[in-house]
Design a protein around this motif. Structure first.
Motif, short mmCIF file in Angstrom:
data_model
loop_
_atom_site.label_atom_id
_atom_site.label_comp_id
_atom_site.label_asym_id
_atom_site.label_seq_id
_atom_site.Cartn_x
_atom_site.Cartn_y
_atom_site.Cartn_z
N ALA A 342 0.87 -1.09 -0.09
CA ALA A 342 -0.06 0.02 0.02
C ALA A 342 0.94 1.37 0.10
O ALA A 342 0.56 2.17 -0.63
N ASP A 343 2.01 1.22 0.91
CA ASP A 343 2.78 2.60 0.91
C ASP A 343 3.43 2.74 -0.35
O ASP A 343 3.54 3.99 -0.77
N ARG A 344 3.94 1.77 -1.08
CA ARG A 344 4.75 1.71 -2.27
C ARG A 344 3.76 2.19 -3.23
O ARG A 344 3.95 2.97 -4.20
N ALA A 345 2.41 1.83 -3.41
CA ALA A 345 1.62 2.03 -4.44
C ALA A 345 1.10 3.83 -4.15
O ALA A 345 1.24 4.30 -5.30
N HIS A 346 1.08 4.20 -2.98
CA HIS A 346 0.69 5.37 -2.73
C HIS A 346 1.91 6.42 -3.03
O HIS A 346 1.68 7.42 -3.68
N ALA A 347 3.00 5.94 -2.94
CA ALA A 347 4.28 6.72 -3.38
C ALA A 347 4.35 7.04 -4.82
O ALA A 347 4.78 7.84 -5.36
N TYR A 348 3.88 5.95 -5.66
CA TYR A 348 4.12 5.86 -7.00
C TYR A 348 2.75 6.32 -7.56
O TYR A 348 2.43 6.56 -8.87
N ARG A 349 1.73 6.75 -6.63
CA ARG A 349 0.33 7.28 -6.97
C ARG A 349 -0.45 6.44 -8.11
O ARG A 349 -0.85 6.73 -9.14
N VAL A 350 -0.30 5.12 -7.46
CA VAL A 350 -1.16 4.00 -8.27
C VAL A 350 -2.16 3.31 -7.25
O VAL A 350 -1.76 3.06 -6.13
N VAL A 351 -3.21 2.93 -7.68
CA VAL A 351 -4.34 2.35 -6.98
C VAL A 351 -4.07 0.85 -6.98
O VAL A 351 -4.38 0.45 -8.19
N VAL A 352 -4.39 0.23 -6.21
CA VAL A 352 -4.39 -1.14 -6.19
C VAL A 352 -5.48 -1.70 -5.44
O VAL A 352 -6.21 -1.52 -4.68
N ASN A 353 -6.24 -2.69 -6.30
CA ASN A 353 -7.52 -3.29 -6.26
C ASN A 353 -7.42 -4.76 -6.21
O ASN A 353 -6.72 -5.33 -6.70
N LEU A 354 -8.01 -5.44 -5.07
CA LEU A 354 -8.07 -6.93 -4.92
C LEU A 354 -9.56 -7.40 -5.08
O LEU A 354 -10.42 -6.79 -4.47
N ASP A 355 -9.59 -8.42 -6.17
CA ASP A 355 -11.14 -9.09 -6.33
C ASP A 355 -10.89 -10.61 -6.69
O ASP A 355 -9.90 -10.79 -6.71
N GLY A 356 -12.08 -11.04 -6.50
CA GLY A 356 -12.10 -12.57 -6.74
C GLY A 356 -12.60 -13.27 -5.54
O GLY A 356 -13.48 -12.90 -4.80
N GLU A 357 -12.02 -14.40 -5.64
CA GLU A 357 -12.45 -15.43 -4.31
C GLU A 357 -11.51 -16.10 -3.73
O GLU A 357 -10.41 -16.35 -4.18
N HIS A 358 -12.07 -17.02 -2.61
CA HIS A 358 -11.05 -17.86 -1.91
C HIS A 358 -10.65 -19.01 -3.01
O HIS A 358 -11.62 -19.53 -3.65
N ALA A 359 -9.20 -19.15 -3.06
CA ALA A 359 -8.89 -20.71 -3.90
C ALA A 359 -7.65 -21.20 -3.35
O ALA A 359 -6.60 -20.55 -2.88
N SER A 360 -7.74 -22.69 -2.93
CA SER A 360 -6.74 -23.11 -2.27
C SER A 360 -5.67 -23.77 -3.23
O SER A 360 -6.18 -24.39 -4.29
N VAL A 361 -4.63 -23.87 -2.98
CA VAL A 361 -3.46 -24.58 -3.51
C VAL A 361 -2.52 -25.36 -2.51
O VAL A 361 -2.52 -25.00 -1.43
N THR A 362 -2.15 -26.35 -2.81
CA THR A 362 -0.93 -26.98 -2.31
C THR A 362 0.41 -26.69 -2.75
O THR A 362 0.52 -26.87 -3.87
#
Length: 477
Positions: A342-362
């Protein structure tokens, strides 16, 4: 160098000659032994066939004589006297009463002989009219042949003769057999020498390095094919070793170069601070440079160690080097990465979004975190002010979990898209170094995906942005 080459060629030629001689000698011995054994077996077989024929002929002869002699019994009053007057040569003649008592024998006194009622040929003659049998002498090696005929008054006439058995025949023919075997050995030596030379030479000329090499004999086609496959595998392995050595050399050179830059910057700034040359108002700036370069150096060392572990895993197939596999939630991993960036994105003036659903891997949680972290960090670093980064996590219809990172950044030129996963490769070298990039992020993503059996896809349009997606194998609960 030419002298050494000639020496090596001479040594190879000498070794080839020795191999040819050894193989030819082996084939020669095999052929010779086979010839001698075959000859010995042939002699034994011939002897047994001869013995069988001799015994069969003796039975026929005795049977005819027995028929002729028994026919005289009804024409004479004293059959015993008649038998005594006939010269039967070496054959034995015995007249036996119907109760088994021996009445006459031309070789042994009748009174000295036991009752013959239990003799096979006598018993058979009494029951059926004629009888035959053979009895072998275990000590003398002879076979006694018997033919018996029942007379009209119930008495039995028996004729017998002895024939040499197989062992006796062999014993009496030792000299002949030895002469034959010696002749066979000499002949087989001559023939085997020539045949072995002709058989071995085409085999020694087989060169598996030639893909069009044909087998000299049909029976050797599987062997030649197997040798060619092994040769191809060996060449591939040698090429892989050579490529790995070249890659290690290049990697070492790049590491050395990349380490020198931050170390030189740190040393330069700290030397100026040590000597008191820096103005008081510039001290904070120099300290900030030292801190920035130290962070860059730390990140570089961390990435190098991660890649070294991945290389060791691929080389030794020992997954314990990178930890213990666990069931990992990709969505939770992506969320932690986004919070951390988040801090790095703010420094670069970039917005980071997360979407989707839970997905498990081994997989390996720490490595998965580094993979997603490098993907997101690259998307931020190569973005534009006011740009967006979208991190998506989910599961495909075929059950394969995925992580997708989409940015609205500068994009990657088409010619560079296949190279961005190489170590220390940078599309924009000045921008990457200025932003603290190590040039190893996507290389870690590539190797991490390989460890997890995942596939990477990249789509980028210059000036519009980049999409990188990692598809993992379906999770099995």
């Amino acid at each position: 160098m030419s002298g050494q080459s000639e020496d090596n060629h001479g040594l190879a030629s000498h070794e080839g000659t020795q191999e040819a001689a050894s193989l030819q000698h082996t084939v020669f011995k095999m052929l010779t032994v086979m010839a001698v054994v075959a000859s010995a077996l042939m002699v034994v077989v011939v002897v047994y066939i001869f013995q069988s024929m001799a015994i069969s002929d003796a039975h026929e002869q005795l049977k005819r004589e027995c028929e002729i002699t028994s026919s005289m019994a009804d024409d004479t009053g004293d059959f015993t006297a008649l038998l005594a007057s006939i010269d039967f040569g070496g054959e034995r003649v015995t007249l036996i009463d119907k109760d088994g008592t021996v009445l006459y024998d031309n070789q042994v006194a009748a009174d000295d002989l036991p009752n013959h009622a239990n003799r096979e040929e006598v018993r058979e003659a009494i029951l059926t009219g004629s009888g035959t049998s053979e009895r072998k002498s275990a000590t003398l090696g002879y076979v006694s042949i018997y033919e018996a005929k029942r007379l009209s008054d119930g008495r039995v006439l028996r004729l017998s003769s002895d024939r040499a058995g197989a062992l006796a025949l062999l014993g009496s023919s030792v000299a002949t057999v030895l002469i034959v075997l010696v002749g066979v050995v000499i002949l087989s030596w001559v023939v085997s020498t020539r045949v072995s030379r002709r058989l071995v030479q085409p085999i020694l000329e087989i060169d598996p390095s030639h893909t069009d090499q044909r087998a000299p004999y049909r029976e050797l086609e599987p062997l030649v094919s197997h040798l060619q496959k092994q040769q191809q595998q060996l060449v591939e392995q040698m090429n892989q070793i050579r490529d790995a050595a070249a890659m290690r050399t290049e990697f070492t050179a790049n590491v050395t170069h990349e380490l020198k830059t931050p170390i030189a910057s740190i040393m330069g700034a700290s030397e100026l601070l040590r000597d008191g040359i820096v103005l008081q108002e510039d001290v904070q700036g120099f300290a900030a440079r030292i801190y920035s370069e130290a962070r860059r150096l730390s990140a570089l060392v961390s990435d190098i160690l991660t890649l070294s572990k991945l290389d060791e895993t691929e080389r030794s197939h020992d997954m314990g080097v990178i930890g213990t596999p666990q069931i990992t939630d990709l969505y939770a991993t992506a969320r932690d990465v986004c919070d951390r960036m988040a801090d790095r994105a703010h420094a670069y003036r970039v917005v980071v979004n997360l979407d989707g659903e839970h997905a498990s891997v081994t997989g390996y949680p720490r490595l998965l975190d580094e993979m997603v972290g490098n993907m997101v960090e690259n998307a931020i670093r190569y973005n534009v002010p006011g740009g967006y980064v979208t991190v998506s996590v989910g599961t495909r219809t075929d059950g394969r979990p995925y992580v997708r990172v989409v940015d609205t950044g500068v994009g990657i030129p088409k010619d560079d898209q296949e190279k961005v996963f190489e170590r220390f490769y940078r599309v924009d070298k000045s921008r990457s170094r200025a932003s603290g990039g190590t040039g190893l992020g996507l290389a870690i993503v590539k190797h991490g995906a390989k460890v997890h059996g995942a596939n990477i896809s990249l789509h980028s349009v210059e000036g519009k942005g980049t999409t990188i997606e990692v598809d993992f194998p379906a999770y099995e609960s």
